[in-house]
Motif scaffolding. Structure first.
Motif, PDB file in Angstrom:
ATOM      1  N   SER A   9       6.776  -5.755  11.647  1.00 36.13           N
ATOM      2  CA  SER A   9       5.633  -6.665  11.512  1.00 36.13           C
ATOM      3  C   SER A   9       4.698  -6.234  10.401  1.00 36.13           C
ATOM      4  O   SER A   9       3.525  -6.577  10.398  1.00 36.13           O
ATOM      5  CB  SER A   9       4.867  -6.741  12.834  1.00 36.13           C
ATOM      6  N   GLY A  10       5.225  -5.469   9.444  1.00 37.75           N
ATOM      7  CA  GLY A  10       4.381  -5.018   8.355  1.00 37.75           C
ATOM      8  C   GLY A  10       4.041  -3.548   8.473  1.00 37.75           C
ATOM      9  O   GLY A  10       4.622  -2.822   9.277  1.00 37.75           O
ATOM     10  N   LEU A  11       3.078  -3.106   7.679  1.00 37.09           N
ATOM     11  CA  LEU A  11       2.703  -1.695   7.630  1.00 37.09           C
ATOM     12  C   LEU A  11       1.297  -1.486   8.152  1.00 37.09           C
ATOM     13  O   LEU A  11       0.470  -2.392   8.145  1.00 37.09           O
ATOM     14  CB  LEU A  11       2.803  -1.187   6.181  1.00 37.09           C
ATOM     15  N   ASP A  12       1.035  -0.267   8.571  1.00 34.98           N
ATOM     16  CA  ASP A  12      -0.284   0.122   9.052  1.00 34.98           C
ATOM     17  C   ASP A  12      -1.047   0.784   7.910  1.00 34.98           C
ATOM     18  O   ASP A  12      -0.487   1.578   7.163  1.00 34.98           O
ATOM     19  CB  ASP A  12      -0.141   1.099  10.224  1.00 34.98           C
ATOM     20  N   ALA A  13      -2.292   0.466   7.797  1.00 32.97           N
ATOM     21  CA  ALA A  13      -3.102   1.009   6.700  1.00 32.97           C
ATOM     22  C   ALA A  13      -3.336   2.509   6.849  1.00 32.97           C
ATOM     23  O   ALA A  13      -3.578   3.202   5.858  1.00 32.97           O
ATOM     24  CB  ALA A  13      -4.441   0.283   6.622  1.00 32.97           C
ATOM     25  N   ASN A  14      -3.257   3.031   8.065  1.00 32.38           N
ATOM     26  CA  ASN A  14      -3.677   4.405   8.308  1.00 32.38           C
ATOM     27  C   ASN A  14      -2.543   5.364   8.664  1.00 32.38           C
ATOM     28  O   ASN A  14      -2.790   6.531   8.921  1.00 32.38           O
ATOM     29  CB  ASN A  14      -4.714   4.431   9.434  1.00 32.38           C
ATOM     30  N   SER A  15      -1.313   4.904   8.711  1.00 33.70           N
ATOM     31  CA  SER A  15      -0.201   5.792   9.029  1.00 33.70           C
ATOM     32  C   SER A  15       0.959   5.502   8.088  1.00 33.70           C
ATOM     33  O   SER A  15       1.005   4.450   7.453  1.00 33.70           O
ATOM     34  CB  SER A  15       0.244   5.613  10.484  1.00 33.70           C
ATOM     35  N   VAL A  16       1.882   6.431   8.016  1.00 37.19           N
ATOM     36  CA  VAL A  16       3.018   6.303   7.110  1.00 37.19           C
ATOM     37  C   VAL A  16       4.312   6.324   7.926  1.00 37.19           C
ATOM     38  O   VAL A  16       4.490   7.186   8.791  1.00 37.19           O
ATOM     39  CB  VAL A  16       3.030   7.441   6.073  1.00 37.19           C
ATOM     40  N   THR A  17       5.208   5.396   7.675  1.00 42.86           N
ATOM     41  CA  THR A  17       6.465   5.308   8.403  1.00 42.86           C
ATOM     42  C   THR A  17       7.523   6.208   7.762  1.00 42.86           C
ATOM     43  O   THR A  17       7.288   6.866   6.756  1.00 42.86           O
ATOM     44  CB  THR A  17       6.985   3.867   8.408  1.00 42.86           C
ATOM     45  N   ALA A  18       8.724   6.170   8.361  1.00 43.26           N
ATOM     46  CA  ALA A  18       9.834   6.961   7.827  1.00 43.26           C
ATOM     47  C   ALA A  18      10.318   6.429   6.489  1.00 43.26           C
ATOM     48  O   ALA A  18      11.023   7.128   5.762  1.00 43.26           O
ATOM     49  CB  ALA A  18      10.987   6.974   8.825  1.00 43.26           C
ATOM     50  N   ALA A  19       9.955   5.191   6.160  1.00 42.12           N
ATOM     51  CA  ALA A  19      10.394   4.603   4.890  1.00 42.12           C
ATOM     52  C   ALA A  19       9.396   4.927   3.777  1.00 42.12           C
ATOM     53  O   ALA A  19       8.963   4.055   3.022  1.00 42.12           O
ATOM     54  CB  ALA A  19      10.561   3.098   5.032  1.00 42.12           C
ATOM     55  N   PHE A  20       9.049   6.214   3.683  1.00 47.71           N
ATOM     56  CA  PHE A  20       8.160   6.695   2.623  1.00 47.71           C
ATOM     57  C   PHE A  20       9.002   7.411   1.575  1.00 47.71           C
ATOM     58  O   PHE A  20       9.727   8.357   1.888  1.00 47.71           O
ATOM     59  CB  PHE A  20       7.106   7.652   3.177  1.00 47.71           C
ATOM     60  N   PHE A  21       8.915   6.941   0.347  1.00 51.36           N
ATOM     61  CA  PHE A  21       9.658   7.529  -0.764  1.00 51.36           C
ATOM     62  C   PHE A  21       8.730   8.475  -1.524  1.00 51.36           C
ATOM     63  O   PHE A  21       7.767   8.035  -2.156  1.00 51.36           O
ATOM     64  CB  PHE A  21      10.184   6.427  -1.686  1.00 51.36           C
ATOM     65  N   ASP A  22       9.012   9.772  -1.438  1.00 48.95           N
ATOM     66  CA  ASP A  22       8.176  10.802  -2.056  1.00 48.95           C
ATOM     67  C   ASP A  22       8.526  10.914  -3.539  1.00 48.95           C
ATOM     68  O   ASP A  22       9.616  11.357  -3.904  1.00 48.95           O
ATOM     69  CB  ASP A  22       8.397  12.139  -1.354  1.00 48.95           C
ATOM     70  N   LEU A  23       7.606  10.509  -4.399  1.00 52.14           N
ATOM     71  CA  LEU A  23       7.830  10.505  -5.843  1.00 52.14           C
ATOM     72  C   LEU A  23       7.189  11.693  -6.545  1.00 52.14           C
ATOM     73  O   LEU A  23       7.140  11.731  -7.776  1.00 52.14           O
ATOM     74  CB  LEU A  23       7.281   9.206  -6.447  1.00 52.14           C
ATOM     75  N   THR A  24       6.715  12.677  -5.781  1.00 51.11           N
ATOM     76  CA  THR A  24       5.995  13.803  -6.365  1.00 51.11           C
ATOM     77  C   THR A  24       6.782  14.481  -7.480  1.00 51.11           C
ATOM     78  O   THR A  24       6.247  14.774  -8.553  1.00 51.11           O
ATOM     79  CB  THR A  24       5.663  14.848  -5.281  1.00 51.11           C
ATOM     80  N   ALA A  25       8.066  14.725  -7.236  1.00 56.17           N
ATOM     81  CA  ALA A  25       8.877  15.481  -8.200  1.00 56.17           C
ATOM     82  C   ALA A  25       9.083  14.742  -9.514  1.00 56.17           C
ATOM     83  O   ALA A  25       9.450  15.360 -10.516  1.00 56.17           O
ATOM     84  CB  ALA A  25      10.229  15.820  -7.587  1.00 56.17           C
TER      85      ALA A  25
END
Length: 244
Positions: A147-163
């Motif tokens: 049903s969409g995303l939450d403004a205050n939490s992060v789901t497992a579908a987070f792509f870490d682009l730091t590197a």
């Protein structure tokens, strides 16, 4: 790690260079000696060596703050499959800084395949890829439709682009695209209505293969749009970008 210096009083070398490959400590990462100098060998999760200077280790941190977001979706979804991919979203950078991550409303459906990976790439307005990351399909939730995303939490579908150390500029036009790699080749046996290799019930080959569902909604995000195979889709993905 400096080259050795001869002490004439003892005839011994002081501070000899350590052998190449010897581990050496670095901030937020691990180092390795190369020709007497400590170099960055690896970085801890959420950190990167973006300035190329080993003296401060993996100085670049991930995380950051939400920069652009399209959170709400009315229960619609778009299938991420080989016939549809890549699917994505055009957007703009709201702030100048490092693009540290992107979260997408993405859910697992169909059969499990522990080897399957979702690849995400971010490109600039000229089509040059500036950042990449991946997420294992097994890590995603199995809700199939979200049903969409939450403004205050992060789901497992987070792509870490730091590197990727990708610097973006406020108002810069960007795009993200996602593909599904290593899709299971299992098919549906029409005589037994079971998937080859697993025995799960099926009606079609698609029932035996992984497909992912991305949350989509009406075009409330005015600075971009969802895309399918590079063309405008007419709806937005549920997504958040993070800049530090």
């Amino acid at each position: 790690h400096a080259a050795g210096v001869c002490d004439p009083a003892s005839g011994q070398c002081s501070s000899p260079a350590l052998a190449d490959g010897t581990a050496c400590p670095l901030a937020s990462g691990g180092g390795s000696c190369v020709a007497g100098v400590c170099t960055v060998a690896s970085c801890d999760a959420g950190h990167a060596d973006c300035n190329g200077d080993a003296s401060d280790g993996c100085e670049a941190e991930g995380s950051g703050t939400v920069d652009q977001a399209q959170l709400q979706c009315p229960g619609w979804n778009l299938v991420l499959s080989p016939s549809q991919e890549p699917i994505g979203q055009t957007f703009v950078a709201g702030a100048t800084g490092r693009l540290t991550g992107i979260e997408v409303g993405l859910h697992r459906c169909g059969q499990d395949d522990p080897t399957a990976i979702v690849q995400l790439a971010v490109s600039d307005s000229l089509g040059n890829v500036i950042a990449t990351a991946s997420v294992p399909v097994a890590q995603l939730d199995g809700n199939c439709v979200g049903s969409g995303l939450d403004a205050n939490s992060v789901t497992a579908a987070f792509f870490d682009l730091t590197a990727s150390c990708a610097q973006v500029t406020a108002a810069e036009a960007l795009s993200l695209s996602m593909t599904l790699d290593q899709v299971s080749a299992s098919t549906c046996d029409p005589t037994t209505y079971t998937c080859t290799g697993s025995g799960n019930y099926c009606d079609f080959d698609e029932d035996c293969q992984i497909n992912l569902r991305a949350d989509v909604g009406s075009e409330d995000y005015t600075a971009g749009t969802g895309t399918v195979r590079g063309a405008n889709f007419g709806y937005d993905l549920a997504f958040k970008t993070f800049v530090r």
